[in-house]
Design a protein around this motif. Structure first.
Motif: not given
Lengths: 349, 349
Positions: A277-278, A216, A280, A191, A252, A250
């Motif tokens: 985030y982690r 991110d 997902e 990240f 994201w 990603s």
């Protein structure tokens, strides 16, 4: 034991001294066992070996890192960048303490290839993150000094493995945001967080465009007091600007948030985003595939660096470079042909 | 002879065919003599040899370029970049015709690493610069196709030497401005021109920040009709923005100008600036020292490229890479140690 328990590097001379006195303690297996048991001195010593320029230290460091590898990989690795003045130290200290309060163990590694200091910057790191430095669940390690930005980054990448084997489950890797090391850091974290300050877009002037693309999460710090309103404006502007960037592999969508590291507001929300985030990325498989791609990147970067050093340390190469450079300067040979001839000398042709 | 006199590449098969029929004409000495006599077919053929992947063609090309070297170096080398849509082709055609009118001979070389086309883009170049393509004092050569951006750039760098030996005293090297080749082009030209269009700063979004820093001149094109006012505004804004950039080693202060390539206004002034730059840099010695630095850059870039290709073509390397990549993927070995092991295999250890 109190002194031994304090984090921080040990200089290679001390390691060597120790290796003479207590030989049994410095084999790779013993060191990795100590690291896994939470011995911070062993961890600091192993990182110092990594940073040593002595070949026997490097060989031992390499053995230790390989032994650490099966016990690594479980931490959240977060890259944090921002130009000097955005409040990076305060942000890392406040966020770090909050993360520790939530039950984590945190390692903070820095990369600053422009820094030529070693002991000076260690003191600096402890001063600028005083609370964190005292906390027994935190391990702070300043930027290794090194000849090349690539070498510095590589040592940090290997330090992550050691810190993870030592049980640190959150890793912050900090850079100065001026564009020399961000690609390398981006290639070792999960990240990437870009720290900014209120200023209606002006501060992006000091940041390389590529860095924004890697982020991110953009965090506008100093959202307090007189700056609070400006910070919210800046957040809105960045949110609009982010729409102009190409989508990330990603899947994201980069976010923008505000915080005040000094007043410790907004930090919980930032940590929640990182965890989201982690989760997902683990669910969609990106996390794993990204780390595999990162390993490939480091494999090829290392080959390049090692090849380069092997080549320029070759006697025939060293002997012929001055002559070829002279011929190039005098217009007798093209740089391309000179390179070809040098390679032939290297191959003994 | 009319057909033979037309510029443009010949494919390597044709060269080989010729070499069987008329052996005497294809030795390096003959080719360089023809090139120096202004034989455009010989020039085109030599560039085609440069672009060939066949080892015997490359060896001959290398010999030709070395023979050309003493007759090169006298041209003004101008890099021209700008994102698609700024009117680069029209600008090059209009400026090129004006330069020829002033008594020069002009070679236009393009670098576009994203282009996979060969014959298609040749036609494209002739279509988009129809007037210039017909002019006997102009030589237009499209981007060579190649596997790596570095390889493409290197061929262009060597083509400059050949064009100069052929008596072209102005060289335009064109890139697409998306950041892949601009450093390479900057390292082969004397003067770097960034073409923009009116749009109050928006268009800088598509251009990497580093490219603006490399520019000696920013030209806002399309300063005509409805855009005229916007172009002048843009010029003013860029002039202000340029103050924020660090000073150049050359001591030159980058300028901003407007032009209309379609209405051919402002082009004379641009050419005057380029000539003034050339005179100043020759007077203060920067021109010479910069070309020496560029040669060093290409020497080291070539070493890197050649080393890389030698390494990955090595049998032991080829045999061991898949296994090491598998070990990395399975977390059995760090990428750094894998690189080290591969280097040992390469060295026969």
């Amino acid at each position: 034991m109190k002194g031994e328990d304090a984090p921080g590097p040990i200089n290679p001379d001390a390691v060597q001294h120790l290796s003479k006195k207590k030989k049994s303690r410095v084999d790779p297996e013993s060191i990795i066992r100590q690291i896994k048991e939470g011995d911070r001195v062993a961890l600091a010593r192993a990182i110092t070996l990594l940073e040593s320029t002595k070949l026997e230290h490097q060989a031992m460091a390499s053995a230790i890192v390989n032994l650490a590898l099966p016990h690594s990989g479980k931490a959240i690795r977060v890259g944090i960048t921002g130009t000097p003045g955005v409040g990076k130290s305060t942000f890392i200290e406040s966020t770090g303490l909050m993360v520790i309060e939530r039950g984590h163990r945190l390692a903070v590694l820095s990369i600053d290839p422009s820094s030529q200091v070693s002991k000076g910057s260690i003191l600096g790191d402890k001063t600028r993150m005083a609370q964190l430095a005292k906390n027994e669940k935190a391990f702070i390690r300043p930027s290794p000094s090194g000849t090349t930005p690539g070498g510095v980054a590589r040592k940090t990448r290997e330090s992550i493995i050691l810190c993870e084997a030592a049980g640190f489950d959150v890793i912050f890797v900090e850079t100065v945001g001026v564009g020399q090391s961000e690609t390398a850091v981006h290639s070792m974290v999960d990240f990437f967080l870009l720290l900014l300050q209120p200023g209606a877009g002006d501060e992006l002037q000091g940041i390389k465009r590529g860095i924004v693309e890697m982020a991110d999460l953009l965090v506008v710090n100093k959202a307090d007091g007189a700056h609070a309103k400006k910070a919210i404006e800046a957040k809105r502007e960045y949110a609009v600007a982010l729409h102009l960037y190409p989508p990330k592999e990603s899947g994201w969508k980069p976010k923008v948030m505000t915080c005040s590291a000094i007043e410790t507001t907004g930090l919980d929300e930032i940590w929640d985003i990182i965890k989201r985030y982690r989760d997902e990325m683990q669910a969609n498989g990106y996390s794993e595939s990204n780390r595999a791609i990162q390993d490939q990147y480091w494999f090829h970067e290392s080959i390049k660096a090692d090849l380069h050093s092997m080549f320029f340390n070759n006697d025939a190469v060293k002997a012929n470079i001055p002559l070829l450079e002279k011929d190039i300067a005098e217009g007798k040979i093209t740089p391309f042909d000179a390179a070809r001839q040098l390679l032939n000398k290297f191959q003994g042709k």
